[in-house]
Structure formats: C-alpha cells, structure tokens
Design a protein around this motif. Sequence first.
Motif, PDB file in Angstrom:
ATOM      1  N   ILE A 309       0.842  -1.203   0.000  1.00 43.67           N
ATOM      2  CA  ILE A 309       0.000   0.000   0.000  1.00 43.67           C
ATOM      3  C   ILE A 309       0.872   1.247   0.000  1.00 43.67           C
ATOM      4  N   SER A 310       1.941   1.252   0.827  1.00 48.75           N
ATOM      5  CA  SER A 310       2.859   2.400   0.875  1.00 48.75           C
ATOM      6  C   SER A 310       3.509   2.634  -0.477  1.00 48.75           C
ATOM      7  N   GLN A 311       3.954   1.548  -1.127  1.00 47.17           N
ATOM      8  CA  GLN A 311       4.599   1.687  -2.423  1.00 47.17           C
ATOM      9  C   GLN A 311       3.626   2.255  -3.459  1.00 47.17           C
ATOM     10  N   LEU A 312       2.381   1.769  -3.428  1.00 44.10           N
ATOM     11  CA  LEU A 312       1.391   2.241  -4.402  1.00 44.10           C
ATOM     12  C   LEU A 312       1.021   3.702  -4.147  1.00 44.10           C
ATOM     13  N   LYS A 313       1.010   4.108  -2.876  1.00 48.27           N
ATOM     14  CA  LYS A 313       0.764   5.523  -2.560  1.00 48.27           C
ATOM     15  C   LYS A 313       1.858   6.394  -3.170  1.00 48.27           C
ATOM     16  N   GLN A 314       3.120   5.946  -3.012  1.00 46.78           N
ATOM     17  CA  GLN A 314       4.241   6.712  -3.576  1.00 46.78           C
ATOM     18  C   GLN A 314       4.080   6.883  -5.079  1.00 46.78           C
ATOM     19  N   ALA A 315       3.528   5.878  -5.721  1.00 50.95           N
ATOM     20  CA  ALA A 315       3.391   5.903  -7.184  1.00 50.95           C
ATOM     21  C   ALA A 315       2.016   6.430  -7.618  1.00 50.95           C
ATOM     22  N   ASN A 316       1.233   6.968  -6.646  1.00 52.02           N
ATOM     23  CA  ASN A 316      -0.130   7.433  -6.941  1.00 52.02           C
ATOM     24  C   ASN A 316      -0.938   6.368  -7.685  1.00 52.02           C
TER      25      ASN A 316
END
Length: 491
Positions: A309-316
């Motif tokens: 989830i954190s990684q996907l947030k970083q990548a919008n």
Amino acid sequence: MSHKLLITDTILRDAHQSQAATRMRTEDMLPACEVLDSIGYWSLECWGGATFDSCLRFLNEDPWDRLRKLRAAIRHTKLQMLFRGQNILGYKHYADDVVEQFCRKAIENGIDIVRIFDALNDTRNLESAIKYTKKYGGMCEAAISYTISPVHNEDYFVKIAKELVQMGADTICIKDMANLLLPYDAYSLVKRLKAEIDVPIHLHTHNTTGTGDMTYLMGVQAGVDIVDCALSPLGNGTAQPTTEALVATLKGTEYDTGMDLAKLSEAAGHFRGVADRLQKEGFLDPKVLRVDTNTLTYQVPGGMLSNLISQLKQANAENKYYDVLAEIPRVRKDFGYPPLVTPTSQIVGTQAVLNVVSGARYKMFPKESKALLRGEYGALPGEVNEEVRKLAIGDEEVITCRPADLLKPELEKYREEIRDVMRQEEDVLSYALFPQVALKFFDARNNPAPKAEPAPAEAKPVPAPAASAPVKAVPAASDGVRMLYVEDVSI
C-alpha cells in the motif's frame, strides 16, 4: 504419557514487529522483565529480526545496549534471537568473518538461542551461522521457511530438516511466517518430523488467517515440543496466537504448560499500557487484528500488504492494489517459487508493483530482483522462467556456488572505516549491517545536542517534536519504487 508443552513468548520481538512496526522501546520492556522471568517460558524472543534496524533508525537506541539490559533483568529464562543466516539482520550476504563476529558478540552480550533461517531454504546459507553459534556456546535452532508451491511439499521440508540436524541444529523450527500452515497439514508435518529426526520441534506461526490457534492445537497433538505465542495485548492477528489462550486450553491435560495464568495476566497488564501508547502514536493499527484469508490465496504476509500500500501511494496508484496482489504469485512463479519472507517478500512484492505500475511486465528490474535471479541470495527452489532471467541479467553467469564463497573477509575494512567514531567492538557490526543509519546514530550518541536553556518565564514554550515520528518507508534504491524493509513483519 505426559508431554508438557513449552512456550516461547514473542512479546519483546515478533509481536510488536508484527503489529506495531517494531516500535517498542527498551524502557517499555524492562518493567515487565521480573514477572516475565518468573513465568517459566522455554525462552523469550527479544532480539534480531527488525529490532536491530528499528533501534538505530527510529528509536535512537543501541540494540546491543538493549540486549545487555534485558540480560541483566532476565536471569532465569533463555533469551532468543532471529538471525537471517548469511544476511545476518541486513539485506545482503555478508562475509563469513562478519557472521562469526556477530554470532560471537550476540552470545557474549546475552543471547542463548539463535534461530537461524534462510529465505530460500538454501542450507548452504546457514552453514556459517550454525557453526559459529555452536562455537561460541549458543543453542542453534535452525528453521525451515514454510511455504506452499508446486515444489514445496512435506517430503521437501523433512529433507531440509534432516540436513539441518546433520549440520548441527539443536532444535528445528517450522517457521510459518505467513500463517499458511493449516491445522491438519501441521499435524502431518510434525508427526513426520517427530518420527524421522531426534531433536525437539518448535512450531512458529502467526494468526493472520485466523487458523493459528488450531494449527498449534493440532501440532501439540502430533507431539510438537515448543510453540511461539504472544501475550494478549499484542497477540493474534498478524502476530502469534495468544499465550494465555493456549495455556488455558491445555490446563489439566497431558500437555499442561504448568504456567500460572495470574502471572501471565500481570505481565499482560503492563503490555496493555504499552499497546495503548503504540496505538495512540499511530504505530498499532487495529486492522492488524482482522482475519485475512487472502493470505492463503496470495501468500503475502501481513506486513508485506501494508508495504505494498505504501509503495502504491508513492506511485499514486492505490487503485492498482488488487492488480498487484494478483501479480505477486505470477512473479513468484517466474522467480522459481521463493518463500515470501525477508528479503524475498520485498523483492517479489516490489517487482510486482513495478510490473503493474509501469504498464508492462518486466520493463524494469530493481537491483535486488537482478541479484535474486543471478543467484546472489542462493539457489532458487523451483525452475526460473529463463526468458525473465535473460531480461533481468542478460548473458551474465548465474552463481551456483554458496554465494558467500565469493565474498572476501570484510570485518577489518569496516573497523578501519569507523575507527574514529567507534566506542565498542559491537559498533563495527552495527555499521556493517546498516552503514548510513549507524553513522547517523553514532554521531548523535557521540555528540549529544546540548540541553536547551530554560525558556524565560514570559516566553511560550515551543512544543517538542515527537520522540519517534511514524516513518512508514525505508528507501533502498529501486528504480523509482522504493523497497520497504523495516516495516516488513513477515518474519
């Protein structure tokens, strides 16, 4: 015939790593040590895993100092740590001289039992850690990383266990880091191991899928010797099944642990306050207690989900979450079915994120993916998709020997690099594992900021910053999407 079950409590390590991003402080632990020491545990798991990194990176604590303080406060119960074989507690392979010195210093500073595992179950990666744990007087608990795939079956795990016993293991741990070992499979595997090897069997699981208690009960009936539990304030969910529940369940049976529920309740009372604080500070999210059977489908450990989830947030790209979950098993198959545990869980997860976010599978490879496919972490258990490997490393030769055989001794180099700032021999090891983080810690330790003068009476005090800001991601270079390490709680 009585078969008293022994219990390792994980409240001081895996429980808060699994539920609260490894943010429990030494000062949270020490007041409970006297009662923990009086309960009669087989061991207390209190060190290793992500605690070392978290102490240095977030808590401004020396992990070696934590170990010494715990040892001074716990005199009658064995202290246990988690050790990632040739990775030690870092994320790459270290030379044998570093592994030897780490084993030596961990045992000198108070560790009794070293649980050693390898993410790929490549027993060559456990050779040095087993040898040096025994050399310096520690008890060696060698672990099988449990997973499910076309190449992982009961025969495979029994074969690995026999190899580890021949290598010198004093006990064998079935390490079910993602709560994939279902109750009847646990019964069958424990029965086989008890029949075919003659050292104690230690069973470790989590309760992510809600099956952990049943897995333990079936393991107990099959003759397992030791299980990992966590006191109730940080038990269940992504952590281990609760200690009190299992002790109560077995009371009066042939497996009775002999533990006093009143003392367990007293210890739990202390940690309830600690858990409340961790929740207020934003580290303990009640979501970690929800049953999630997606784990059985995707084999993604609980902590890895929050990292995705954190990684996907970083990548919008939060809307791609389920696409990534579906991609993880495909990447895992292409990569030869590695078990999903640190560091392979982060490598496979990050590759899946890149495959989905970039819009094209295997358009980009983080350096960690390349290293895994090149054999730098050891032998992959299944057949690798050679087309994917070629895309990642071209015509480079794949390593087939024990990866550490290619590494030159490096301890003296590390010692020389920090000669001017080290205060204890252990500092060399902190620096070897986490160079940038350790240097920052040494600087703060060696040059403490001067205490601020009291503000004049008429001046309004400036609020102090939070002692440990909730940093949710730990970057390591990876082509635009960051690898997230410390918060992975799959181990």
